[in-house]
Design a protein around this motif. Sequence first.
Motif, PDB file in Angstrom:
ATOM      1  N   ILE A 288       0.859  -1.178   0.000  1.00  0.00           N
ATOM      2  CA  ILE A 288       0.000   0.000   0.000  1.00  0.00           C
ATOM      3  C   ILE A 288       0.899   1.233   0.000  1.00  0.00           C
ATOM      4  CG2 ILE A 288      -0.258  -0.062   2.538  1.00  0.00           C
ATOM      5  CD1 ILE A 288      -3.147   1.077   2.050  1.00  0.00           C
ATOM      6  N   ALA A 289       0.736   2.069  -1.026  1.00  0.00           N
ATOM      7  CA  ALA A 289       1.583   3.249  -1.210  1.00  0.00           C
ATOM      8  C   ALA A 289       0.759   4.504  -0.962  1.00  0.00           C
ATOM      9  CB  ALA A 289       2.176   3.260  -2.616  1.00  0.00           C
ATOM     10  N   VAL A 290       1.114   5.256   0.067  1.00  0.00           N
ATOM     11  CA  VAL A 290       0.371   6.460   0.436  1.00  0.00           C
ATOM     12  C   VAL A 290       0.773   7.615  -0.483  1.00  0.00           C
ATOM     13  CG1 VAL A 290      -0.204   8.064   2.292  1.00  0.00           C
ATOM     14  CG2 VAL A 290       0.378   5.684   2.826  1.00  0.00           C
ATOM     15  N   MET A 291      -0.201   8.256  -1.084  1.00  0.00           N
ATOM     16  CA  MET A 291       0.058   9.431  -1.916  1.00  0.00           C
ATOM     17  C   MET A 291       0.245  10.644  -1.005  1.00  0.00           C
ATOM     18  SD  MET A 291      -2.560   8.692  -5.108  1.00  0.00           S
ATOM     19  CE  MET A 291      -3.985   8.305  -4.068  1.00  0.00           C
ATOM     20  N   THR A 311       2.997   9.197   8.144  1.00  0.00           N
ATOM     21  CA  THR A 311       3.783   7.966   8.286  1.00  0.00           C
ATOM     22  C   THR A 311       3.399   7.231   9.568  1.00  0.00           C
ATOM     23  OG1 THR A 311       5.623   8.955   7.054  1.00  0.00           O
ATOM     24  CG2 THR A 311       6.115   7.030   8.421  1.00  0.00           C
ATOM     25  N   ALA A 312       3.280   7.983  10.653  1.00  0.00           N
ATOM     26  CA  ALA A 312       2.912   7.360  11.926  1.00  0.00           C
ATOM     27  C   ALA A 312       1.510   6.764  11.860  1.00  0.00           C
ATOM     28  CB  ALA A 312       2.999   8.399  13.046  1.00  0.00           C
ATOM     29  N   LEU A 313       0.558   7.508  11.309  1.00  0.00           N
ATOM     30  CA  LEU A 313      -0.814   7.010  11.205  1.00  0.00           C
ATOM     31  C   LEU A 313      -0.882   5.760  10.327  1.00  0.00           C
ATOM     32  CD1 LEU A 313      -2.710  10.400  10.715  1.00  0.00           C
ATOM     33  CD2 LEU A 313      -2.777   8.934  12.747  1.00  0.00           C
ATOM     34  N   ALA A 314      -0.142   5.760   9.230  1.00  0.00           N
ATOM     35  CA  ALA A 314      -0.155   4.606   8.327  1.00  0.00           C
ATOM     36  C   ALA A 314       0.501   3.384   8.970  1.00  0.00           C
ATOM     37  CB  ALA A 314       0.552   4.960   7.022  1.00  0.00           C
ATOM     38  N   LEU A 315       1.580   3.601   9.688  1.00  0.00           N
ATOM     39  CA  LEU A 315       2.243   2.482  10.381  1.00  0.00           C
ATOM     40  C   LEU A 315       1.315   1.858  11.416  1.00  0.00           C
ATOM     41  CD1 LEU A 315       5.823   3.962  10.858  1.00  0.00           C
ATOM     42  CD2 LEU A 315       5.297   1.837   9.650  1.00  0.00           C
ATOM     43  N   GLU A 316       0.565   2.687  12.126  1.00  0.00           N
ATOM     44  CA  GLU A 316      -0.357   2.177  13.136  1.00  0.00           C
ATOM     45  C   GLU A 316      -1.456   1.313  12.518  1.00  0.00           C
ATOM     46  OE1 GLU A 316       0.061   6.064  16.134  1.00  0.00           O
ATOM     47  OE2 GLU A 316      -1.770   5.724  14.971  1.00  0.00           O
ATOM     48  N   ALA A 317      -1.865   1.649  11.298  1.00  0.00           N
ATOM     49  CA  ALA A 317      -2.996   0.958  10.669  1.00  0.00           C
ATOM     50  C   ALA A 317      -2.589  -0.213   9.789  1.00  0.00           C
ATOM     51  CB  ALA A 317      -3.798   1.953   9.836  1.00  0.00           C
ATOM     52  N   THR A 318      -1.329  -0.290   9.405  1.00  0.00           N
ATOM     53  CA  THR A 318      -0.879  -1.307   8.457  1.00  0.00           C
ATOM     54  C   THR A 318      -0.289  -2.508   9.188  1.00  0.00           C
ATOM     55  OG1 THR A 318      -0.348   0.435   6.861  1.00  0.00           O
ATOM     56  CG2 THR A 318       0.597  -1.743   6.463  1.00  0.00           C
ATOM     57  N   PRO A 319      -0.799  -3.696   8.923  1.00  0.00           N
ATOM     58  CA  PRO A 319      -0.212  -4.876   9.574  1.00  0.00           C
ATOM     59  C   PRO A 319       1.223  -5.087   9.094  1.00  0.00           C
ATOM     60  CG  PRO A 319      -1.765  -5.538   7.881  1.00  0.00           C
ATOM     61  CD  PRO A 319      -1.906  -4.059   8.017  1.00  0.00           C
ATOM     62  N   PRO A 320       2.084  -5.646   9.918  1.00  0.00           N
ATOM     63  CA  PRO A 320       3.493  -5.833   9.539  1.00  0.00           C
ATOM     64  C   PRO A 320       3.688  -6.764   8.358  1.00  0.00           C
ATOM     65  CG  PRO A 320       3.016  -6.935  11.625  1.00  0.00           C
ATOM     66  CD  PRO A 320       1.825  -6.100  11.303  1.00  0.00           C
ATOM     67  N   THR A 321       2.667  -7.537   8.018  1.00  0.00           N
ATOM     68  CA  THR A 321       2.771  -8.434   6.866  1.00  0.00           C
ATOM     69  C   THR A 321       2.538  -7.712   5.542  1.00  0.00           C
ATOM     70  OG1 THR A 321       0.448  -9.020   7.237  1.00  0.00           O
ATOM     71  CG2 THR A 321       2.126 -10.490   8.161  1.00  0.00           C
ATOM     72  N   MET A 326       5.645   5.179   1.582  1.00  0.00           N
ATOM     73  CA  MET A 326       5.225   6.578   1.673  1.00  0.00           C
ATOM     74  C   MET A 326       5.689   7.311   0.421  1.00  0.00           C
ATOM     75  SD  MET A 326       3.644   6.472   4.514  1.00  0.00           S
ATOM     76  CE  MET A 326       3.217   8.216   4.561  1.00  0.00           C
ATOM     77  N   GLY A 327       4.777   8.074  -0.192  1.00  0.00           N
ATOM     78  CA  GLY A 327       5.063   8.730  -1.461  1.00  0.00           C
ATOM     79  C   GLY A 327       6.020   9.906  -1.336  1.00  0.00           C
ATOM     80  N   VAL A 368       9.789   3.871   0.529  1.00  0.00           N
ATOM     81  CA  VAL A 368       9.233   5.085  -0.067  1.00  0.00           C
ATOM     82  C   VAL A 368       8.955   4.807  -1.544  1.00  0.00           C
ATOM     83  CG1 VAL A 368      10.394   6.623   1.563  1.00  0.00           C
ATOM     84  CG2 VAL A 368      11.529   6.014  -0.597  1.00  0.00           C
ATOM     85  N   ALA A 369       8.033   5.577  -2.103  1.00  0.00           N
ATOM     86  CA  ALA A 369       7.668   5.423  -3.516  1.00  0.00           C
ATOM     87  C   ALA A 369       7.698   6.798  -4.178  1.00  0.00           C
ATOM     88  CB  ALA A 369       6.286   4.790  -3.657  1.00  0.00           C
ATOM     89  N   ALA A 370       8.474   6.920  -5.250  1.00  0.00           N
ATOM     90  CA  ALA A 370       8.657   8.213  -5.926  1.00  0.00           C
ATOM     91  C   ALA A 370       7.652   8.383  -7.056  1.00  0.00           C
ATOM     92  CB  ALA A 370      10.078   8.299  -6.483  1.00  0.00           C
ATOM     93  N   TYR A 371       7.013   9.547  -7.097  1.00  0.00           N
ATOM     94  CA  TYR A 371       6.076   9.873  -8.182  1.00  0.00           C
ATOM     95  C   TYR A 371       6.546  11.168  -8.853  1.00  0.00           C
ATOM     96  CZ  TYR A 371       1.818  10.833 -10.736  1.00  0.00           C
ATOM     97  OH  TYR A 371       0.919  11.074 -11.749  1.00  0.00           O
TER      98      TYR A 371
END
Length: 390
Positions: A288-291, A311-321, A326-327, A368-371
């Motif tokens: 899952i890549a956050v824009m 980043t913190a909010l996404a880490l809290e919600a994303t399972p480690p698997t 982050m964009g 990280v993901a570059a756009y």
Amino acid sequence: MEDTEPRSTAPRSTEPKAADGEDGPPGPPAPDDESGTGGAGGNRDAEGEAEATRRKRRRTRIRRTAIAVLLVLLVPLLTAETALRINYMGDPADGTYTRNRDAIWLGHAWVDGRKDDADLAAFARRVKATGIRDLYVHTGPMEHDGTLPKSLYPRARWLVDAVHREMPGVRVQAFLGDVLATESPDGMRLEKAATRAAVVDSARQVLDVGYDGVHLDLEPLHSGDRNYLSLLDDVRAVTRARDAQLSVAAHQIDPLPGFHSFWGTVAGHPKWWSQAFFGQVARRVDQIAVMSYDTMQPLESLYGGYVAQQTALALEATPPTTHLLMGLPFYHENRFGHWNHAETVAAAVRGVRLGLSRTDADRERFGVAAYIDFAATEEDWASYRDGWVR
């Protein structure tokens, strides 16, 4: 306290007074009083004073109401912006660098015939010794009914084979997108079962070409969309059967609880997802890549603090698997939603590192993901390498 009582404007009498005990000279009969307070003219003057006072009071109330409204709007905004600035302070933890799980979005030129072997060789040199391991190659867009014309990607097989040959260990995923009919009458309608089925068939179609995965980017996607979750379940069944990746481009997470609902009411464009919905999506995909750009932040420090928060909010919600990315803004525009001087790669990388440091510094499936490749500058690449790759 202001004196608001109306005052008489009647002129004083200019007749001489008689001495004590004397009768004054006889005068003419008193005319009707047109200017005294007891006459019609005096009433009109008093009423005018009262009306002027009422207008003044109304203006005062309007000014006070306007100030109150501004305070209601500005105080929370200034508080939030101050919090973002504070969020950008401090030093990232040691070791918060690339896990060699980064990605980049690539333009359509890679599959429509505009790119060749020389371009690929140059790109391979560019990403060598970086953490990039996934390429999201624009292969769509899909039609609004979910189908994907094969004429859009005549060179896809060449690209996949060339990347596997020249860049061992790098995966090529088909970037499939479309506009959703969530905020306008035109676009893809996920509520239609036939449309979702066609998207699943499009996923099979690109996997048949040889792609290592499917990357979905459907926008604007509103928080809580159950049809989207159903679609992800169906597409993942296909990718798992092929031992392929399913990745998605994700909206940002509410910076304040329920903010997507508020912004949807005010602007007609919710933009954000709830953290709970983000987690529901993250549990259904491999990546899952956050824009995390187009944030409306006017300063580099505020943008960096915002990325740290996201980043913190996404880490809290994303399972480690699930692999979380982050964009990074490898493009340059100046408009209300994106200020080029503020949304820099350097600020984004520092924000990512700060959020990672404070939330889950040892998270392995993270990057990280570059756009996007065709808009990137040398400075963008240098900021990515110097700040994240090391």
